[in-house]
Design a protein around this motif. Structure first.
Motif, short mmCIF file in Angstrom:
data_model
loop_
_atom_site.label_atom_id
_atom_site.label_comp_id
_atom_site.label_asym_id
_atom_site.label_seq_id
_atom_site.Cartn_x
_atom_site.Cartn_y
_atom_site.Cartn_z
N UNK A 36 18.59 -17.61 -27.74
CA UNK A 36 18.44 -18.05 -29.10
C UNK A 36 19.47 -17.31 -29.84
N UNK A 37 19.95 -16.09 -29.62
CA UNK A 37 20.88 -15.41 -30.35
C UNK A 37 22.35 -16.01 -30.17
N UNK A 38 22.23 -16.25 -28.76
CA UNK A 38 23.61 -16.76 -28.36
C UNK A 38 23.91 -18.04 -29.27
N UNK A 39 22.79 -19.07 -29.46
CA UNK A 39 22.82 -20.42 -30.22
C UNK A 39 23.16 -20.12 -31.46
N UNK A 40 22.47 -19.01 -32.24
CA UNK A 40 22.47 -18.74 -33.46
C UNK A 40 24.06 -18.32 -33.86
N UNK A 41 24.77 -17.77 -32.93
CA UNK A 41 25.78 -16.87 -33.07
C UNK A 41 25.76 -15.18 -33.29
N UNK A 42 24.65 -15.08 -33.19
CA UNK A 42 24.33 -13.52 -33.52
C UNK A 42 24.14 -12.63 -32.14
N UNK A 43 24.96 -13.10 -31.14
CA UNK A 43 24.92 -12.44 -29.79
C UNK A 43 26.21 -11.41 -29.69
N UNK A 44 26.13 -10.22 -29.44
CA UNK A 44 27.13 -9.44 -29.31
C UNK A 44 27.22 -8.96 -27.97
N UNK A 45 28.29 -9.45 -26.97
CA UNK A 45 28.23 -8.73 -25.77
C UNK A 45 29.27 -7.56 -25.47
N UNK A 46 28.61 -6.58 -25.28
CA UNK A 46 29.25 -5.23 -25.05
C UNK A 46 29.22 -4.84 -23.57
N UNK A 47 29.14 -5.61 -22.74
CA UNK A 47 28.93 -5.33 -21.38
C UNK A 47 30.41 -5.09 -20.62
N UNK A 48 31.37 -5.74 -21.18
CA UNK A 48 32.82 -5.65 -20.70
C UNK A 48 32.65 -6.32 -19.30
N UNK A 49 31.99 -7.31 -18.90
CA UNK A 49 31.72 -8.24 -17.63
C UNK A 49 30.90 -7.48 -16.73
N UNK A 50 30.19 -6.34 -17.11
CA UNK A 50 29.21 -5.83 -16.30
C UNK A 50 27.75 -6.38 -16.40
N UNK A 51 26.94 -6.12 -15.50
CA UNK A 51 25.41 -6.40 -15.52
C UNK A 51 24.78 -5.80 -16.80
N UNK A 52 23.91 -6.61 -17.56
CA UNK A 52 23.41 -6.41 -18.76
C UNK A 52 22.18 -5.65 -18.53
N UNK A 53 21.98 -4.44 -18.93
CA UNK A 53 20.85 -3.64 -18.25
C UNK A 53 20.12 -3.02 -19.70
N UNK A 54 20.68 -3.25 -21.14
CA UNK A 54 19.85 -3.05 -22.04
C UNK A 54 20.10 -4.13 -23.03
N UNK A 55 19.32 -4.43 -23.82
CA UNK A 55 19.25 -5.51 -24.83
C UNK A 55 18.82 -4.56 -26.26
N UNK A 56 19.85 -4.50 -27.21
CA UNK A 56 19.46 -3.90 -28.55
C UNK A 56 18.99 -4.93 -29.46
N UNK A 57 18.03 -4.93 -30.10
CA UNK A 57 17.65 -5.83 -31.27
C UNK A 57 18.02 -5.25 -32.81
N UNK A 58 18.72 -6.02 -33.43
CA UNK A 58 18.79 -5.08 -34.71
C UNK A 58 17.96 -5.60 -36.06
N UNK A 59 17.96 -5.28 -37.20
CA UNK A 59 17.05 -5.52 -38.29
C UNK A 59 17.77 -6.88 -38.75
N UNK A 60 18.91 -7.23 -38.59
CA UNK A 60 19.60 -8.28 -39.08
C UNK A 60 19.51 -9.53 -37.93
N UNK A 61 18.66 -9.39 -36.93
CA UNK A 61 18.39 -10.58 -35.96
C UNK A 61 19.63 -10.50 -35.08
N UNK A 62 20.72 -9.61 -34.74
CA UNK A 62 21.68 -9.49 -33.88
C UNK A 62 21.20 -9.00 -32.75
#
Length: 88
Positions: A36-62
């Protein structure tokens, strides 16, 4: 007001005051939140191509994806909140 910053890996930093949750990406509801965040344009991928191990949710819905463990992010968050020296 002091701004506390948390290192989420590879030199990426988030504001501690904006973080609502730090979760593991394995469950279906979290995968839906990511999509849903990807569809809204509110996803930030800070994995540098590695496997996602943590998802951080912010108060701005990012939604921020990190390649470090949720426990590690949470420990950095607690250390920062206590005012102790950061481990970076």
């Amino acid at each position: 007001m002091d701004i506390q910053l948390i290192n989420i890996g590879f030199g990426n930093i988030v504001s501690a005051s904006r973080v609502v949750a730090i979760v593991s990406p394995e469950s279906a509801p979290i995968k839906r939140i990511i999509t849903d965040a990807r569809d809204r344009g509110q996803l930030v991928d800070a994995t540098y191509g590695r496997r996602t191990r943590a998802v951080i949710i912010t108060d701005s819905s990012h939604v921020i994806l990190s390649a470090i463990q949720p426990e590690t992010v949470a420990n950095r968050f607690v250390i920062s909140k206590d005012g102790a020296a950061s481990e970076h």
